[in-house]
Design a protein around this motif. Structure first.
Motif, PDB file in Angstrom:
ATOM      1  N   ARG A  47      31.875  35.731  38.661  1.00 53.40           N
ATOM      2  CA  ARG A  47      32.086  36.747  39.688  1.00 53.40           C
ATOM      3  C   ARG A  47      33.523  36.784  40.194  1.00 53.40           C
ATOM      4  O   ARG A  47      33.870  37.651  40.983  1.00 53.40           O
ATOM      5  CB  ARG A  47      31.142  36.506  40.870  1.00 53.40           C
ATOM      6  CG  ARG A  47      29.666  36.543  40.523  1.00 53.40           C
ATOM      7  CD  ARG A  47      28.806  36.501  41.771  1.00 53.40           C
ATOM      8  NE  ARG A  47      29.099  35.342  42.590  1.00 53.40           N
ATOM      9  CZ  ARG A  47      28.486  34.174  42.450  1.00 53.40           C
ATOM     10  NH1 ARG A  47      27.572  34.009  41.516  1.00 53.40           N
ATOM     11  NH2 ARG A  47      28.778  33.159  43.257  1.00 53.40           N
ATOM     12  N   ILE A  48      34.336  35.812  39.768  1.00 51.80           N
ATOM     13  CA  ILE A  48      35.693  35.691  40.303  1.00 51.80           C
ATOM     14  C   ILE A  48      36.716  35.764  39.169  1.00 51.80           C
ATOM     15  O   ILE A  48      36.591  35.056  38.175  1.00 51.80           O
ATOM     16  CB  ILE A  48      35.861  34.360  41.067  1.00 51.80           C
ATOM     17  CG1 ILE A  48      34.863  34.272  42.231  1.00 51.80           C
ATOM     18  CG2 ILE A  48      37.287  34.221  41.594  1.00 51.80           C
ATOM     19  CD1 ILE A  48      34.823  32.915  42.892  1.00 51.80           C
ATOM     20  N   ASP A  49      37.723  36.628  39.343  1.00 52.36           N
ATOM     21  CA  ASP A  49      38.824  36.728  38.387  1.00 52.36           C
ATOM     22  C   ASP A  49      39.888  35.717  38.797  1.00 52.36           C
ATOM     23  O   ASP A  49      40.738  35.989  39.650  1.00 52.36           O
ATOM     24  CB  ASP A  49      39.384  38.145  38.378  1.00 52.36           C
ATOM     25  CG  ASP A  49      40.470  38.328  37.330  1.00 52.36           C
ATOM     26  OD1 ASP A  49      40.779  37.345  36.617  1.00 52.36           O
ATOM     27  OD2 ASP A  49      41.005  39.437  37.224  1.00 52.36           O
ATOM     28  N   ALA A  50      39.846  34.534  38.176  1.00 50.54           N
ATOM     29  CA  ALA A  50      40.725  33.429  38.589  1.00 50.54           C
ATOM     30  C   ALA A  50      42.193  33.731  38.366  1.00 50.54           C
ATOM     31  O   ALA A  50      43.060  33.175  39.048  1.00 50.54           O
ATOM     32  CB  ALA A  50      40.329  32.157  37.839  1.00 50.54           C
ATOM     33  N   LYS A  51      42.509  34.607  37.420  1.00 46.03           N
ATOM     34  CA  LYS A  51      43.908  34.872  37.066  1.00 46.03           C
ATOM     35  C   LYS A  51      44.694  35.463  38.232  1.00 46.03           C
ATOM     36  O   LYS A  51      45.916  35.299  38.300  1.00 46.03           O
ATOM     37  CB  LYS A  51      43.976  35.821  35.869  1.00 46.03           C
ATOM     38  CG  LYS A  51      43.364  35.266  34.595  1.00 46.03           C
ATOM     39  CD  LYS A  51      43.641  36.159  33.401  1.00 46.03           C
ATOM     40  CE  LYS A  51      42.990  37.527  33.578  1.00 46.03           C
ATOM     41  NZ  LYS A  51      41.525  37.453  33.567  1.00 46.03           N
ATOM     42  N   GLY A  52      44.035  36.146  39.139  1.00 51.23           N
ATOM     43  CA  GLY A  52      44.748  36.818  40.221  1.00 51.23           C
ATOM     44  C   GLY A  52      44.830  36.024  41.508  1.00 51.23           C
ATOM     45  O   GLY A  52      45.346  36.522  42.509  1.00 51.23           O
ATOM     46  N   ILE A  53      44.334  34.776  41.520  1.00 51.69           N
ATOM     47  CA  ILE A  53      44.246  34.007  42.759  1.00 51.69           C
ATOM     48  C   ILE A  53      45.176  32.794  42.721  1.00 51.69           C
ATOM     49  O   ILE A  53      45.197  32.038  41.755  1.00 51.69           O
ATOM     50  CB  ILE A  53      42.801  33.536  43.009  1.00 51.69           C
ATOM     51  CG1 ILE A  53      41.854  34.743  43.100  1.00 51.69           C
ATOM     52  CG2 ILE A  53      42.708  32.709  44.293  1.00 51.69           C
ATOM     53  CD1 ILE A  53      40.400  34.370  43.250  1.00 51.69           C
ATOM     54  N   VAL A  54      45.921  32.630  43.799  1.00 52.51           N
ATOM     55  CA  VAL A  54      46.803  31.473  43.956  1.00 52.51           C
ATOM     56  C   VAL A  54      46.229  30.571  45.042  1.00 52.51           C
ATOM     57  O   VAL A  54      45.898  31.037  46.143  1.00 52.51           O
ATOM     58  CB  VAL A  54      48.229  31.904  44.339  1.00 52.51           C
ATOM     59  CG1 VAL A  54      49.120  30.690  44.560  1.00 52.51           C
ATOM     60  CG2 VAL A  54      48.811  32.811  43.256  1.00 52.51           C
ATOM     61  N   VAL A  55      46.092  29.281  44.735  1.00 55.01           N
ATOM     62  CA  VAL A  55      45.523  28.306  45.661  1.00 55.01           C
ATOM     63  C   VAL A  55      46.605  27.348  46.133  1.00 55.01           C
ATOM     64  O   VAL A  55      47.316  26.744  45.320  1.00 55.01           O
ATOM     65  CB  VAL A  55      44.397  27.494  44.994  1.00 55.01           C
ATOM     66  CG1 VAL A  55      43.810  26.480  45.983  1.00 55.01           C
ATOM     67  CG2 VAL A  55      43.308  28.415  44.470  1.00 55.01           C
ATOM     68  N   THR A  56      46.763  27.212  47.452  1.00 53.01           N
ATOM     69  CA  THR A  56      47.674  26.211  48.016  1.00 53.01           C
ATOM     70  C   THR A  56      46.901  25.383  49.033  1.00 53.01           C
ATOM     71  O   THR A  56      45.934  25.863  49.645  1.00 53.01           O
ATOM     72  CB  THR A  56      48.889  26.863  48.700  1.00 53.01           C
ATOM     73  OG1 THR A  56      48.447  27.781  49.705  1.00 53.01           O
ATOM     74  CG2 THR A  56      49.735  27.609  47.687  1.00 53.01           C
ATOM     75  N   THR A  57      47.320  24.131  49.208  1.00 52.81           N
ATOM     76  CA  THR A  57      46.618  23.240  50.135  1.00 52.81           C
ATOM     77  C   THR A  57      47.592  22.614  51.116  1.00 52.81           C
ATOM     78  O   THR A  57      48.750  22.363  50.807  1.00 52.81           O
ATOM     79  CB  THR A  57      45.882  22.122  49.378  1.00 52.81           C
ATOM     80  OG1 THR A  57      46.828  21.358  48.614  1.00 52.81           O
ATOM     81  CG2 THR A  57      44.832  22.695  48.443  1.00 52.81           C
ATOM     82  N   GLU A 117      37.446  29.354  37.610  1.00 51.35           N
ATOM     83  CA  GLU A 117      37.382  29.588  36.165  1.00 51.35           C
ATOM     84  C   GLU A 117      35.932  29.633  35.678  1.00 51.35           C
ATOM     85  O   GLU A 117      35.598  30.396  34.762  1.00 51.35           O
ATOM     86  CB  GLU A 117      38.149  28.497  35.413  1.00 51.35           C
ATOM     87  CG  GLU A 117      39.663  28.524  35.610  1.00 51.35           C
ATOM     88  CD  GLU A 117      40.327  29.678  34.877  1.00 51.35           C
ATOM     89  OE1 GLU A 117      39.646  30.358  34.086  1.00 51.35           O
ATOM     90  OE2 GLU A 117      41.535  29.895  35.104  1.00 51.35           O
ATOM     91  N   ARG A 118      35.075  28.830  36.283  1.00 47.13           N
ATOM     92  CA  ARG A 118      33.670  28.780  35.858  1.00 47.13           C
ATOM     93  C   ARG A 118      32.879  29.990  36.330  1.00 47.13           C
ATOM     94  O   ARG A 118      31.849  30.335  35.756  1.00 47.13           O
ATOM     95  CB  ARG A 118      32.992  27.512  36.391  1.00 47.13           C
ATOM     96  CG  ARG A 118      33.494  26.222  35.779  1.00 47.13           C
ATOM     97  CD  ARG A 118      32.549  25.086  36.129  1.00 47.13           C
ATOM     98  NE  ARG A 118      32.438  24.906  37.573  1.00 47.13           N
ATOM     99  CZ  ARG A 118      33.211  24.092  38.292  1.00 47.13           C
ATOM    100  NH1 ARG A 118      34.177  23.406  37.685  1.00 47.13           N
ATOM    101  NH2 ARG A 118      33.046  23.971  39.591  1.00 47.13           N
ATOM    102  N   SER A 119      33.328  30.616  37.399  1.00 46.72           N
ATOM    103  CA  SER A 119      32.556  31.685  38.023  1.00 46.72           C
ATOM    104  C   SER A 119      32.693  33.001  37.267  1.00 46.72           C
ATOM    105  O   SER A 119      33.800  33.448  36.961  1.00 46.72           O
ATOM    106  CB  SER A 119      33.000  31.887  39.477  1.00 46.72           C
ATOM    107  OG  SER A 119      32.319  32.982  40.059  1.00 46.72           O
ATOM    108  N   ASP A 145      43.085  21.615  42.112  1.00 50.99           N
ATOM    109  CA  ASP A 145      42.540  21.670  40.754  1.00 50.99           C
ATOM    110  C   ASP A 145      41.036  21.920  40.770  1.00 50.99           C
ATOM    111  O   ASP A 145      40.506  22.673  39.946  1.00 50.99           O
ATOM    112  CB  ASP A 145      42.831  20.361  40.010  1.00 50.99           C
ATOM    113  CG  ASP A 145      44.304  20.194  39.688  1.00 50.99           C
ATOM    114  OD1 ASP A 145      45.030  21.209  39.743  1.00 50.99           O
ATOM    115  OD2 ASP A 145      44.726  19.069  39.397  1.00 50.99           O
ATOM    116  N   THR A 146      40.356  21.304  41.710  1.00 57.27           N
ATOM    117  CA  THR A 146      38.901  21.456  41.803  1.00 57.27           C
ATOM    118  C   THR A 146      38.511  22.904  42.074  1.00 57.27           C
ATOM    119  O   THR A 146      37.592  23.452  41.466  1.00 57.27           O
ATOM    120  CB  THR A 146      38.330  20.554  42.914  1.00 57.27           C
ATOM    121  OG1 THR A 146      38.669  19.192  42.632  1.00 57.27           O
ATOM    122  CG2 THR A 146      36.814  20.687  42.995  1.00 57.27           C
ATOM    123  N   ILE A 147      39.241  23.536  42.995  1.00 55.86           N
ATOM    124  CA  ILE A 147      38.941  24.926  43.351  1.00 55.86           C
ATOM    125  C   ILE A 147      39.268  25.858  42.188  1.00 55.86           C
ATOM    126  O   ILE A 147      38.487  26.760  41.859  1.00 55.86           O
ATOM    127  CB  ILE A 147      39.717  25.341  44.618  1.00 55.86           C
ATOM    128  CG1 ILE A 147      39.216  24.543  45.824  1.00 55.86           C
ATOM    129  CG2 ILE A 147      39.575  26.844  44.874  1.00 55.86           C
ATOM    130  CD1 ILE A 147      40.041  24.757  47.070  1.00 55.86           C
TER     131      ILE A 147
END
Length: 222
Positions: free
Chosen positions: A166-176, A162-164, A155-157
């Motif tokens: 320079r980054i299109d958050a919609k296209g990125i998947v984050v797994t941990t 979302e705040r950046s 969630d933090t990442i």
């Protein structure tokens, strides 16, 4: 999709737009989207600026950087002089912990080793020495060793993305997986891919980022 000729022209124009470098001294070759930069500059910071300029261009898949740093004889420094200046710079830099980083200099290249808790401290060490007179390159092998366990890392990442601007958050998947974060999905440039990785590294508890982001270019050329 851009042709190699289109990419070469765009990279040359981006280099011309970069005020810190003289684009006439930098050669550009493109083969299947891979850009090779060659030529000679008089400081390491200009070499880095040229590389960053090329990575900003849409359509670039990778950058091979063959630029040589050659200082004027009046500014040339011995390895001992560079090492002393590097140690002083690290001591004065407030973001670099005392006695955490070791410095080695060989033929103008600065090699950084040691351990720090946060990624910003690692990158701050590079920033502290890269503009020193005489430096021809920086190899940062500083390791991250954090005591903080990841808490809601995903969630933090995602919130950071979302705040950046320079980054299109919609296209990125984050797994941990423990202290390791994996980024997958699509971005629009090498620069955006690198920015996403840096943003992930800044999250508390993250020790490793596996960057599987693929670059999907805007269809600006037929």
């Amino acid at each position: 999709m851009k042709t190699d000729s289109n990419i070469k022209l765009d990279v040359q124009e981006e280099l011309a737009w970069e005020p810190s470098i003289d684009q006439t001294k930098i050669g550009v070759a493109v083969d299947e989207g891979i850009v090779t930069l060659s030529g000679e500059v008089d400081s390491y910071s200009k070499k880095i600026a040229a590389e960053k300029a090329a990575k900003r261009v849409s359509g670039v898949k990778a950058v091979a950087e063959d630029i040589v740093v050659k200082y004027p004889s009046s500014l040339d420094k011995s390895d001992t002089e560079i090492a002393k200046a590097a140690v002083d710079a690290l001591e004065w830099h407030s973001s670099v912990p005392d006695d955490a980083v070791m410095v080695k200099v060989e033929n103008g290249w600065v090699y950084l080793t040691g351990e720090v808790k946060w990624s910003y401290q690692k990158y701050s060490a590079s920033n502290a020495v890269k503009n020193l007179v005489g430096v021809k390159g920086v190899s940062n092998s500083i390791k991250l060793k954090q005591e903080v366990k990841p808490v809601l890392v995903k969630d933090t990442i995602e919130e950071a993305f979302e705040r950046s601007a320079r980054i299109d958050a919609k296209g990125i998947v984050v797994t941990t997986d423990g202290n390791t974060v994996t980024l997958s999905g699509k971005v629009h440039s090498i620069k955006e891919k690198e920015d996403a990785e840096k943003a992930a590294f800044r999250s508390p508890g993250v020790l490793n980022v596996v960057n599987k982001l693929r670059i999907q270019y805007y269809p600006s050329y037929a």
